[in-house]
Design a protein around this motif. Structure first.
Motif, mmCIF file in Angstrom:
data_model
loop_
_atom_site.group_PDB
_atom_site.id
_atom_site.type_symbol
_atom_site.label_atom_id
_atom_site.label_comp_id
_atom_site.label_asym_id
_atom_site.label_seq_id
_atom_site.Cartn_x
_atom_site.Cartn_y
_atom_site.Cartn_z
ATOM 1 N N UNK A 179 0.810 -1.212 0.000
ATOM 2 C CA UNK A 179 0.000 0.000 0.000
ATOM 3 C C UNK A 179 0.849 1.269 0.000
ATOM 4 N N UNK A 180 1.934 1.242 -0.757
ATOM 5 C CA UNK A 180 2.791 2.415 -0.875
ATOM 6 C C UNK A 180 3.961 2.437 0.088
ATOM 7 N N UNK A 181 3.931 1.614 1.118
ATOM 8 C CA UNK A 181 5.079 1.482 2.002
ATOM 9 C C UNK A 181 5.968 0.374 1.454
ATOM 10 N N UNK A 182 7.233 0.406 1.804
ATOM 11 C CA UNK A 182 8.184 -0.580 1.311
ATOM 12 C C UNK A 182 8.692 -1.421 2.473
ATOM 13 N N UNK A 183 8.595 -2.736 2.319
ATOM 14 C CA UNK A 183 9.101 -3.680 3.312
ATOM 15 C C UNK A 183 10.323 -4.350 2.712
ATOM 16 N N UNK A 184 11.440 -4.254 3.416
ATOM 17 C CA UNK A 184 12.695 -4.849 2.950
ATOM 18 C C UNK A 184 13.179 -5.836 4.001
ATOM 19 N N UNK A 185 13.318 -7.087 3.586
ATOM 20 C CA UNK A 185 13.944 -8.080 4.461
ATOM 21 C C UNK A 185 15.396 -8.198 4.021
ATOM 22 N N UNK A 186 16.305 -8.137 4.987
ATOM 23 C CA UNK A 186 17.716 -8.189 4.635
ATOM 24 C C UNK A 186 18.554 -8.905 5.669
ATOM 25 N N UNK A 187 19.644 -9.487 5.191
ATOM 26 C CA UNK A 187 20.622 -10.109 6.079
ATOM 27 C C UNK A 187 21.563 -9.006 6.563
ATOM 28 N N UNK A 188 21.622 -8.847 7.869
ATOM 29 C CA UNK A 188 22.466 -7.824 8.491
ATOM 30 C C UNK A 188 23.780 -8.433 8.926
ATOM 31 N N UNK B 63 13.578 -7.229 9.271
ATOM 32 C CA UNK B 63 12.598 -6.642 8.377
ATOM 33 C C UNK B 63 12.555 -5.143 8.621
ATOM 34 N N UNK B 64 12.682 -4.384 7.532
ATOM 35 C CA UNK B 64 12.681 -2.918 7.582
ATOM 36 C C UNK B 64 11.383 -2.421 6.956
ATOM 37 N N UNK B 65 10.618 -1.663 7.714
ATOM 38 C CA UNK B 65 9.355 -1.112 7.243
ATOM 39 C C UNK B 65 9.562 0.383 6.990
ATOM 40 N N UNK B 66 9.607 0.767 5.711
ATOM 41 C CA UNK B 66 9.849 2.154 5.313
ATOM 42 C C UNK B 66 8.546 2.836 4.916
ATOM 43 N N UNK B 67 8.323 4.033 5.440
ATOM 44 C CA UNK B 67 7.268 4.916 4.950
ATOM 45 C C UNK B 67 7.953 6.132 4.342
ATOM 46 N N UNK C 124 10.924 4.555 9.796
ATOM 47 C CA UNK C 124 11.601 3.301 9.544
ATOM 48 C C UNK C 124 11.530 2.471 10.823
ATOM 49 N N UNK C 125 10.943 1.292 10.713
ATOM 50 C CA UNK C 125 10.916 0.347 11.825
ATOM 51 C C UNK C 125 11.747 -0.859 11.415
ATOM 52 N N UNK C 126 12.707 -1.228 12.267
ATOM 53 C CA UNK C 126 13.586 -2.361 12.009
ATOM 54 C C UNK C 126 13.247 -3.424 13.049
ATOM 55 N N UNK C 127 12.757 -4.572 12.554
ATOM 56 C CA UNK C 127 12.203 -5.591 13.442
ATOM 57 C C UNK C 127 12.869 -6.940 13.193
#
Length: 119
Positions: A71-80, A96-100, A109-112
């Motif tokens: 819905x216009x937000x970007x969710x990025x899963x990444x290996x840290x 998981x990074x939740x970008x608005x 930005x929420x990093x979970x």
């Protein structure tokens, strides 16, 4: 829906991986907020201190694994990875990074560290 990583979120990931404090900060709105590990970091001054110490200071890198448009937000899963304390963390840390994004800047930005769902 999966999408390609682009725009300001792509620039943010590039800047993190380059350890470039100023470029990372340029991706955020002045009044943005970050939630990292259940800590709220509000405003560009506090975000700068967090970036300097815990992102650039700890040489954090993100290897993008999945990108989702929600819905216009970007969710990025990444290996840290990086030089942070890895005590009690899995060998491969996937966050998981939740970008608005609004007006071309990251406003939140929420990093979970998510756990698998039984559903």
């Amino acid at each position: 829906m999966t999408k390609e990583l682009s725009d300001i979120v792509a620039e943010h990931i590039r800047a993190v991986n380059a350890f470039d404090t100023d470029a990372i900060l340029a991706t955020f709105a002045q009044d943005a907020y970050v939630n990292d590990n259940r800590r709220e970091i509000a405003g560009i001054v506090a975000i700068r201190r967090w970036v300097e110490k815990e992102i650039v200071g700890d040489k954090v890198t993100i290897e993008v694994r999945d990108v989702i448009d929600h819905y216009g937000d970007t969710i990025v899963r990444g290996a840290y990875d990086g030089e942070y304390d890895k005590t009690n963390l899995p060998k491969e840390l996937i966050l998981t990074n939740y970008f608005s994004v609004r007006n071309g800047k990251i406003v939140s930005l929420a990093i979970i560290f998510n756990q698998p769902s039984p559903y």
